[in-house]
Design a protein around this motif. Structure first.
Motif, mmCIF file in Angstrom:
data_model
loop_
_atom_site.group_PDB
_atom_site.id
_atom_site.type_symbol
_atom_site.label_atom_id
_atom_site.label_comp_id
_atom_site.label_asym_id
_atom_site.label_seq_id
_atom_site.Cartn_x
_atom_site.Cartn_y
_atom_site.Cartn_z
ATOM 1 N N ARG A 177 -0.330 11.000 -0.119
ATOM 2 C CA ARG A 177 -0.318 11.419 -1.521
ATOM 3 C C ARG A 177 0.663 10.622 -2.372
ATOM 4 O O ARG A 177 0.533 10.575 -3.571
ATOM 5 N N SER A 178 1.619 9.989 -1.764
ATOM 6 C CA SER A 178 2.617 9.225 -2.497
ATOM 7 C C SER A 178 2.034 7.869 -2.903
ATOM 8 O O SER A 178 1.492 7.142 -2.070
ATOM 9 N N LEU A 179 2.154 7.535 -4.173
ATOM 10 C CA LEU A 179 1.621 6.256 -4.653
ATOM 11 C C LEU A 179 2.367 5.072 -4.049
ATOM 12 O O LEU A 179 1.793 3.998 -3.899
ATOM 13 N N THR A 180 3.636 5.259 -3.698
ATOM 14 C CA THR A 180 4.382 4.188 -3.059
ATOM 15 C C THR A 180 3.790 3.864 -1.688
ATOM 16 O O THR A 180 3.638 2.696 -1.325
ATOM 17 N N ARG A 181 3.435 4.888 -0.941
ATOM 18 C CA ARG A 181 2.815 4.664 0.371
ATOM 19 C C ARG A 181 1.416 4.078 0.216
ATOM 20 O O ARG A 181 0.993 3.243 1.023
ATOM 21 N N VAL A 182 0.695 4.508 -0.803
ATOM 22 C CA VAL A 182 -0.625 3.935 -1.076
ATOM 23 C C VAL A 182 -0.482 2.447 -1.389
ATOM 24 O O VAL A 182 -1.274 1.622 -0.933
ATOM 25 N N LEU A 183 0.552 2.095 -2.144
ATOM 26 C CA LEU A 183 0.808 0.692 -2.477
ATOM 27 C C LEU A 183 1.071 -0.135 -1.220
ATOM 28 O O LEU A 183 0.503 -1.214 -1.047
ATOM 29 N N VAL A 184 1.889 0.381 -0.329
ATOM 30 C CA VAL A 184 2.168 -0.332 0.919
ATOM 31 C C VAL A 184 0.892 -0.445 1.758
ATOM 32 O O VAL A 184 0.639 -1.479 2.393
ATOM 33 N N GLY A 185 0.050 0.589 1.719
ATOM 34 C CA GLY A 185 -1.227 0.532 2.427
ATOM 35 C C GLY A 185 -2.140 -0.552 1.886
ATOM 36 O O GLY A 185 -2.792 -1.279 2.644
ATOM 37 N N PHE A 186 -2.200 -0.688 0.551
ATOM 38 C CA PHE A 186 -2.985 -1.761 -0.060
ATOM 39 C C PHE A 186 -2.484 -3.132 0.391
ATOM 40 O O PHE A 186 -3.277 -4.025 0.712
ATOM 41 N N ILE A 187 -1.183 -3.293 0.414
ATOM 42 C CA ILE A 187 -0.608 -4.585 0.790
ATOM 43 C C ILE A 187 -0.907 -4.906 2.257
ATOM 44 O O ILE A 187 -1.264 -6.042 2.591
ATOM 45 N N LEU A 188 -0.782 -3.905 3.132
ATOM 46 C CA LEU A 188 -1.064 -4.133 4.554
ATOM 47 C C LEU A 188 -2.536 -4.484 4.781
ATOM 48 O O LEU A 188 -2.846 -5.391 5.558
ATOM 49 N N ILE A 189 -3.428 -3.783 4.109
ATOM 50 C CA ILE A 189 -4.852 -4.107 4.264
ATOM 51 C C ILE A 189 -5.140 -5.491 3.698
ATOM 52 O O ILE A 189 -5.920 -6.259 4.277
ATOM 53 N N VAL B 39 -4.780 -13.256 -4.711
ATOM 54 C CA VAL B 39 -4.751 -12.960 -6.148
ATOM 55 C C VAL B 39 -5.222 -11.528 -6.410
ATOM 56 O O VAL B 39 -4.624 -10.801 -7.208
ATOM 57 N N ILE B 40 -6.283 -11.108 -5.737
ATOM 58 C CA ILE B 40 -6.788 -9.749 -5.928
ATOM 59 C C ILE B 40 -5.769 -8.722 -5.452
ATOM 60 O O ILE B 40 -5.526 -7.710 -6.115
ATOM 61 N N THR B 41 -5.136 -8.968 -4.314
ATOM 62 C CA THR B 41 -4.112 -8.056 -3.806
ATOM 63 C C THR B 41 -2.922 -7.985 -4.745
ATOM 64 O O THR B 41 -2.366 -6.901 -4.976
ATOM 65 N N LEU B 42 -2.540 -9.114 -5.319
ATOM 66 C CA LEU B 42 -1.428 -9.117 -6.272
ATOM 67 C C LEU B 42 -1.763 -8.290 -7.510
ATOM 68 O O LEU B 42 -0.932 -7.512 -7.993
ATOM 69 N N ALA B 43 -2.971 -8.426 -8.025
ATOM 70 C CA ALA B 43 -3.375 -7.658 -9.208
ATOM 71 C C ALA B 43 -3.417 -6.163 -8.895
ATOM 72 O O ALA B 43 -2.947 -5.338 -9.692
ATOM 73 N N LEU B 44 -3.955 -5.801 -7.742
ATOM 74 C CA LEU B 44 -4.021 -4.402 -7.349
ATOM 75 C C LEU B 44 -2.623 -3.835 -7.108
ATOM 76 O O LEU B 44 -2.345 -2.685 -7.465
ATOM 77 N N THR B 45 -1.743 -4.630 -6.547
ATOM 78 C CA THR B 45 -0.360 -4.211 -6.338
ATOM 79 C C THR B 45 0.330 -3.937 -7.666
ATOM 80 O O THR B 45 1.022 -2.921 -7.816
ATOM 81 N N ALA B 46 0.142 -4.808 -8.632
ATOM 82 C CA ALA B 46 0.751 -4.611 -9.952
ATOM 83 C C ALA B 46 0.219 -3.346 -10.612
ATOM 84 O O ALA B 46 0.978 -2.582 -11.220
ATOM 85 N N PHE B 47 -1.078 -3.089 -10.479
ATOM 86 C CA PHE B 47 -1.680 -1.901 -11.085
ATOM 87 C C PHE B 47 -1.139 -0.614 -10.456
ATOM 88 O O PHE B 47 -0.729 0.306 -11.166
ATOM 89 N N VAL B 48 -1.113 -0.533 -9.134
ATOM 90 C CA VAL B 48 -0.638 0.678 -8.463
ATOM 91 C C VAL B 48 0.863 0.856 -8.674
ATOM 92 O O VAL B 48 1.349 1.977 -8.834
ATOM 93 N N LEU B 49 1.602 -0.245 -8.726
ATOM 94 C CA LEU B 49 3.036 -0.155 -9.002
ATOM 95 C C LEU B 49 3.286 0.389 -10.405
ATOM 96 O O LEU B 49 4.193 1.210 -10.611
ATOM 97 N N ALA B 50 2.480 -0.026 -11.367
ATOM 98 C CA ALA B 50 2.610 0.497 -12.733
ATOM 99 C C ALA B 50 2.275 1.985 -12.778
ATOM 100 O O ALA B 50 2.945 2.765 -13.474
ATOM 101 N N MET B 51 1.245 2.403 -12.028
ATOM 102 C CA MET B 51 0.904 3.832 -11.986
ATOM 103 C C MET B 51 2.023 4.645 -11.339
ATOM 104 O O MET B 51 2.356 5.731 -11.810
#
Length: 161
Positions: free
Chosen positions: A33-45, A88-100
């Motif tokens: 449920r934590s967006l920080t953990r979701v962000l780390v999950g996106f980066i790992l995938i 590039v796609i991972t970087l954009a998604l990381t920036a979006f989830v980090l902003a959220m």
């Protein structure tokens, strides 16, 4: 081509295990449920996908420039281009989830995602084993959405209202 001249195209077991570990841990973190953990999950995938592209690309070869390397010794440039695109796609998604996550922290003091009121209503219906095909939105509800929001339990245990 004899058996001695063939290039070994099987990937290293360590790389396959690393790809599996990145995907497994990334999916596990995405379900939190934590967006920080979701962000780390996106980066790992994302890193797992990059490694998968490179492993699927086969053995390394010479630079893919016509005239400098024989065509049978050239490396395939497509996996490298795919990895660059995935970065590039991972970087954009990381920036979006980090902003959220940052905005959620500013507004609520935490970055956990709460249940929606509609989700809670569906869970109540499922607990009663009520049919889901009835149009409950067309029926009159006795309590307002503000009363339903007041009844909603805060998952973090804080009273920010």
């Amino acid at each position: 081509m004899t058996g001695d001249d063939m290039i070994d195209m099987s990937p290293s077991l360590v790389l396959v295990v690393a790809i599996g570990a990145l995907f497994i841990s990334g999916v596990y973190l995405l379900l939190e449920r934590s967006l920080t953990r979701v962000l780390v999950g996106f980066i790992l995938i994302g890193n797992g996908v990059n490694l998968l592209f490179l492993v699927a690309g086969g053995a390394a070869g010479g630079p893919p420039i016509v005239g400098t390397t024989a065509s049978e010794d050239m490396s395939d440039p497509l996996p490298q281009a795919m990895v660059l695109t995935a970065i590039v796609i991972t970087l954009a998604l990381t920036a979006f989830v980090l902003a959220m996550a940052y905005r959620s922290w500013q507004l609520h003091g935490h970055d956990e995602v709460q249940d929606d009121l509609e989700d809670r209503r569906i869970v109540r219906l499922a607990a009663k084993n009520a049919p889901s095909f009835n149009d409950l939105d067309a029926q009159e509800d006795t309590e307002s959405i503000d009363e339903q929001a007041a009844e909603a339990r805060d998952e973090t245990g804080r009273d920010d209202a």
